[in-house]
Structure formats: C-alpha cells, structure tokens
Design a protein around this motif. Structure first.
Motif, PDB file in Angstrom:
ATOM      1  N   GLN A 194     106.959  27.015 -12.039  1.00  0.00           N
ATOM      2  CA  GLN A 194     106.933  28.413 -11.629  1.00  0.00           C
ATOM      3  C   GLN A 194     106.494  29.313 -12.775  1.00  0.00           C
ATOM      4  O   GLN A 194     107.014  29.226 -13.884  1.00  0.00           O
ATOM      5  CB  GLN A 194     108.317  28.854 -11.145  1.00  0.00           C
ATOM      6  N   VAL A 195     105.544  30.184 -12.483  1.00  0.00           N
ATOM      7  CA  VAL A 195     105.125  31.230 -13.407  1.00  0.00           C
ATOM      8  C   VAL A 195     105.379  32.569 -12.729  1.00  0.00           C
ATOM      9  O   VAL A 195     104.880  32.816 -11.626  1.00  0.00           O
ATOM     10  CB  VAL A 195     103.640  31.104 -13.783  1.00  0.00           C
ATOM     11  N   THR A 196     106.148  33.415 -13.374  1.00  0.00           N
ATOM     12  CA  THR A 196     106.449  34.733 -12.845  1.00  0.00           C
ATOM     13  C   THR A 196     106.040  35.784 -13.870  1.00  0.00           C
ATOM     14  O   THR A 196     106.467  35.728 -15.024  1.00  0.00           O
ATOM     15  CB  THR A 196     107.941  34.875 -12.523  1.00  0.00           C
ATOM     16  N   VAL A 197     105.217  36.729 -13.440  1.00  0.00           N
ATOM     17  CA  VAL A 197     104.714  37.781 -14.313  1.00  0.00           C
ATOM     18  C   VAL A 197     105.261  39.110 -13.818  1.00  0.00           C
ATOM     19  O   VAL A 197     105.026  39.501 -12.672  1.00  0.00           O
ATOM     20  CB  VAL A 197     103.182  37.816 -14.343  1.00  0.00           C
ATOM     21  N   SER A 198     105.979  39.800 -14.669  1.00  0.00           N
ATOM     22  CA  SER A 198     106.557  41.087 -14.324  1.00  0.00           C
ATOM     23  C   SER A 198     105.738  42.221 -14.921  1.00  0.00           C
ATOM     24  O   SER A 198     105.136  42.078 -15.989  1.00  0.00           O
ATOM     25  CB  SER A 198     108.000  41.177 -14.803  1.00  0.00           C
ATOM     26  N   SER A 199     105.721  43.360 -14.242  1.00  0.00           N
ATOM     27  CA  SER A 199     104.967  44.516 -14.700  1.00  0.00           C
ATOM     28  C   SER A 199     105.878  45.584 -15.277  1.00  0.00           C
ATOM     29  O   SER A 199     107.100  45.502 -15.180  1.00  0.00           O
ATOM     30  CB  SER A 199     104.136  45.098 -13.564  1.00  0.00           C
ATOM     31  N   TYR A 259      96.174  20.921 -20.299  1.00  0.00           N
ATOM     32  CA  TYR A 259      96.786  22.209 -20.573  1.00  0.00           C
ATOM     33  C   TYR A 259      96.081  23.311 -19.810  1.00  0.00           C
ATOM     34  O   TYR A 259      94.887  23.237 -19.519  1.00  0.00           O
ATOM     35  CB  TYR A 259      96.721  22.526 -22.068  1.00  0.00           C
ATOM     36  N   LEU A 260      96.838  24.337 -19.500  1.00  0.00           N
ATOM     37  CA  LEU A 260      96.277  25.563 -18.962  1.00  0.00           C
ATOM     38  C   LEU A 260      96.800  26.714 -19.807  1.00  0.00           C
ATOM     39  O   LEU A 260      97.981  27.056 -19.731  1.00  0.00           O
ATOM     40  CB  LEU A 260      96.658  25.764 -17.497  1.00  0.00           C
ATOM     41  N   GLN A 261      95.928  27.282 -20.623  1.00  0.00           N
ATOM     42  CA  GLN A 261      96.272  28.443 -21.423  1.00  0.00           C
ATOM     43  C   GLN A 261      96.005  29.688 -20.606  1.00  0.00           C
ATOM     44  O   GLN A 261      94.878  29.923 -20.173  1.00  0.00           O
ATOM     45  CB  GLN A 261      95.454  28.465 -22.715  1.00  0.00           C
ATOM     46  N   MET A 262      97.025  30.488 -20.392  1.00  0.00           N
ATOM     47  CA  MET A 262      96.930  31.672 -19.558  1.00  0.00           C
ATOM     48  C   MET A 262      97.173  32.904 -20.418  1.00  0.00           C
ATOM     49  O   MET A 262      98.254  33.063 -20.985  1.00  0.00           O
ATOM     50  CB  MET A 262      97.939  31.614 -18.413  1.00  0.00           C
ATOM     51  N   ASN A 263      96.181  33.755 -20.490  1.00  0.00           N
ATOM     52  CA  ASN A 263      96.259  34.983 -21.270  1.00  0.00           C
ATOM     53  C   ASN A 263      96.101  36.192 -20.358  1.00  0.00           C
ATOM     54  O   ASN A 263      95.609  36.085 -19.245  1.00  0.00           O
ATOM     55  CB  ASN A 263      95.176  35.001 -22.352  1.00  0.00           C
ATOM     56  N   SER A 264      96.500  37.334 -20.867  1.00  0.00           N
ATOM     57  CA  SER A 264      96.391  38.590 -20.113  1.00  0.00           C
ATOM     58  C   SER A 264      96.950  38.448 -18.711  1.00  0.00           C
ATOM     59  O   SER A 264      96.342  38.860 -17.723  1.00  0.00           O
ATOM     60  CB  SER A 264      94.929  39.050 -20.065  1.00  0.00           C
ATOM     61  N   LEU A 265      98.120  37.878 -18.626  1.00  0.00           N
ATOM     62  CA  LEU A 265      98.723  37.606 -17.326  1.00  0.00           C
ATOM     63  C   LEU A 265      99.058  38.894 -16.585  1.00  0.00           C
ATOM     64  O   LEU A 265      99.470  39.889 -17.192  1.00  0.00           O
ATOM     65  CB  LEU A 265      99.975  36.765 -17.495  1.00  0.00           C
ATOM     66  N   GLN A 266      98.879  38.852 -15.290  1.00  0.00           N
ATOM     67  CA  GLN A 266      99.151  39.973 -14.409  1.00  0.00           C
ATOM     68  C   GLN A 266     100.113  39.533 -13.319  1.00  0.00           C
ATOM     69  O   GLN A 266     100.253  38.343 -13.043  1.00  0.00           O
ATOM     70  CB  GLN A 266      97.855  40.490 -13.786  1.00  0.00           C
ATOM     71  N   PRO A 267     100.792  40.482 -12.678  1.00  0.00           N
ATOM     72  CA  PRO A 267     101.705  40.098 -11.592  1.00  0.00           C
ATOM     73  C   PRO A 267     101.039  39.256 -10.507  1.00  0.00           C
ATOM     74  O   PRO A 267     101.714  38.418  -9.903  1.00  0.00           O
ATOM     75  CB  PRO A 267     102.171  41.450 -11.044  1.00  0.00           C
ATOM     76  N   ALA A 320     103.652  41.373 -18.026  1.00  0.00           N
ATOM     77  CA  ALA A 320     102.219  41.576 -17.837  1.00  0.00           C
ATOM     78  C   ALA A 320     101.535  41.778 -19.186  1.00  0.00           C
ATOM     79  O   ALA A 320     102.035  42.497 -20.047  1.00  0.00           O
ATOM     80  CB  ALA A 320     101.964  42.767 -16.929  1.00  0.00           C
ATOM     81  N   GLY A 321     100.399  41.129 -19.342  1.00  0.00           N
ATOM     82  CA  GLY A 321      99.678  41.168 -20.594  1.00  0.00           C
ATOM     83  C   GLY A 321     100.013  40.034 -21.528  1.00  0.00           C
ATOM     84  O   GLY A 321      99.316  39.832 -22.532  1.00  0.00           O
ATOM     85  N   GLY A 322     101.049  39.296 -21.218  1.00  0.00           N
ATOM     86  CA  GLY A 322     101.472  38.199 -22.057  1.00  0.00           C
ATOM     87  C   GLY A 322     100.731  36.911 -21.769  1.00  0.00           C
ATOM     88  O   GLY A 322      99.813  36.859 -20.940  1.00  0.00           O
ATOM     89  N   SER A 323     101.153  35.861 -22.447  1.00  0.00           N
ATOM     90  CA  SER A 323     100.498  34.565 -22.351  1.00  0.00           C
ATOM     91  C   SER A 323     101.511  33.458 -22.137  1.00  0.00           C
ATOM     92  O   SER A 323     102.676  33.558 -22.549  1.00  0.00           O
ATOM     93  CB  SER A 323      99.701  34.263 -23.627  1.00  0.00           C
ATOM     94  N   LEU A 324     101.054  32.408 -21.499  1.00  0.00           N
ATOM     95  CA  LEU A 324     101.807  31.176 -21.347  1.00  0.00           C
ATOM     96  C   LEU A 324     100.843  30.014 -21.440  1.00  0.00           C
ATOM     97  O   LEU A 324      99.668  30.144 -21.085  1.00  0.00           O
ATOM     98  CB  LEU A 324     102.531  31.103 -20.003  1.00  0.00           C
ATOM     99  N   ARG A 325     101.342  28.890 -21.895  1.00  0.00           N
ATOM    100  CA  ARG A 325     100.571  27.662 -21.845  1.00  0.00           C
ATOM    101  C   ARG A 325     101.318  26.637 -21.018  1.00  0.00           C
ATOM    102  O   ARG A 325     102.443  26.248 -21.358  1.00  0.00           O
ATOM    103  CB  ARG A 325     100.290  27.087 -23.232  1.00  0.00           C
ATOM    104  N   LEU A 326     100.691  26.206 -19.950  1.00  0.00           N
ATOM    105  CA  LEU A 326     101.240  25.156 -19.120  1.00  0.00           C
ATOM    106  C   LEU A 326     100.746  23.805 -19.604  1.00  0.00           C
ATOM    107  O   LEU A 326      99.605  23.672 -20.046  1.00  0.00           O
ATOM    108  CB  LEU A 326     100.833  25.343 -17.659  1.00  0.00           C
ATOM    109  N   SER A 327     101.607  22.815 -19.506  1.00  0.00           N
ATOM    110  CA  SER A 327     101.259  21.460 -19.889  1.00  0.00           C
ATOM    111  C   SER A 327     101.436  20.537 -18.701  1.00  0.00           C
ATOM    112  O   SER A 327     102.312  20.744 -17.861  1.00  0.00           O
ATOM    113  CB  SER A 327     102.136  20.978 -21.046  1.00  0.00           C
ATOM    114  N   CYS A 328     100.611  19.526 -18.644  1.00  0.00           N
ATOM    115  CA  CYS A 328     100.695  18.494 -17.629  1.00  0.00           C
ATOM    116  C   CYS A 328     100.665  17.155 -18.335  1.00  0.00           C
ATOM    117  O   CYS A 328      99.659  16.797 -18.955  1.00  0.00           O
ATOM    118  CB  CYS A 328      99.535  18.615 -16.642  1.00  0.00           C
TER     119      CYS A 328
END
Length: 123
Positions: A118-123, A80-88, A14-22
């Motif tokens: 699959q995107v999995t966000v842990s707390s 692209y999908l830039q994902m920041n401040s990821l939450q569960p 949680a709080g991290g970032s990922l960038r998805l690509s298509c």
C-alpha cells in the motif's frame, strides 16, 4: 517460475518520495520482463512501469513519466520502483509482476504477481 514479494509502501506527504522493492525467487528471474501495476481505491488495476530482462529498456505510463523510475538488479533478484513527486492520485496498492512472454502494459500479459504493498499519499 518466480515468487514475488513487494515492500516499501507506506504513508508519504505530497511531493515526497518512496522506493518500492520487489524481491523475486527463481532460477530464471533474469529471463522475465518485470512490471509494476497499481490499483487505486475503487478503480481497476493499471499499468505503471515495465523493464525488460536485462534492464536496458524501460516503459512508463504517461501518468508517472518523469516522476517514477524502474530498475532491476538481477544478481540480487530485485526490482525497484523509485517514486518521486508523489501526489494523492498515486495512492494505490502497488503490485510487482513478472512476464516471460515480454508483455508490458496489460495485466493478463504477466504470469506471476506479488501480494501488493500500500502506498498512501496525503496532501
């Protein structure tokens, strides 16, 4: 006529970032609006973000506004999908989709879909 393949998913704190690509194939890629959808466990697929054919208009679900960004590079046939401040609550299978008709937030408005990542966000 496009084929879509998502990548970049994984496990993040949680709080991290990922960038998805298509990655898209097809000679008419630049004619399509592109969208990202996600399907959390046990829930229906929901809209996340969309971008128009030239990348100059974007749209976001309220749940991700200010945290996620969508972009595209038509020369590389990439979205692209830039994902920041990821939450569960962001945990889901994320899908890339293409819409020739300009649909933006409804699943049925998109003609082509990737296999999901699959995107999995842990707390």
């Amino acid at each position: 006529q496009v084929q879509l393949v998502e990548s970049g998913g994984g496990l993040v704190q949680a709080g991290g970032s990922l960038r998805l690509s298509c990655a898209a194939s097809g000679r008419t890629f630049s004619s399509y609006a592109m969208g990202w959808f996600r399907q959390p466990p046990g829930k229906e697929r929901e809209f996340v973000a969309a971008i128009n054919w030239n990348g100059r208009s974007t749209y976001f679900a309220d749940s991700v506004k200010g945290r996620f960004n969508i972009s595209r590079d038509n020369a590389k046939n990439m979205v692209y999908l830039q994902m920041n401040s990821l939450q569960p609550e962001d945990t889901a299978v994320y899908y890339c989709a293409a819409s020739l008709g300009g649909g933006w937030s409804r699943t049925w408005e998109y003609e082509y879909w990737g296999q999901g990542t699959q995107v999995t966000v842990s707390s």
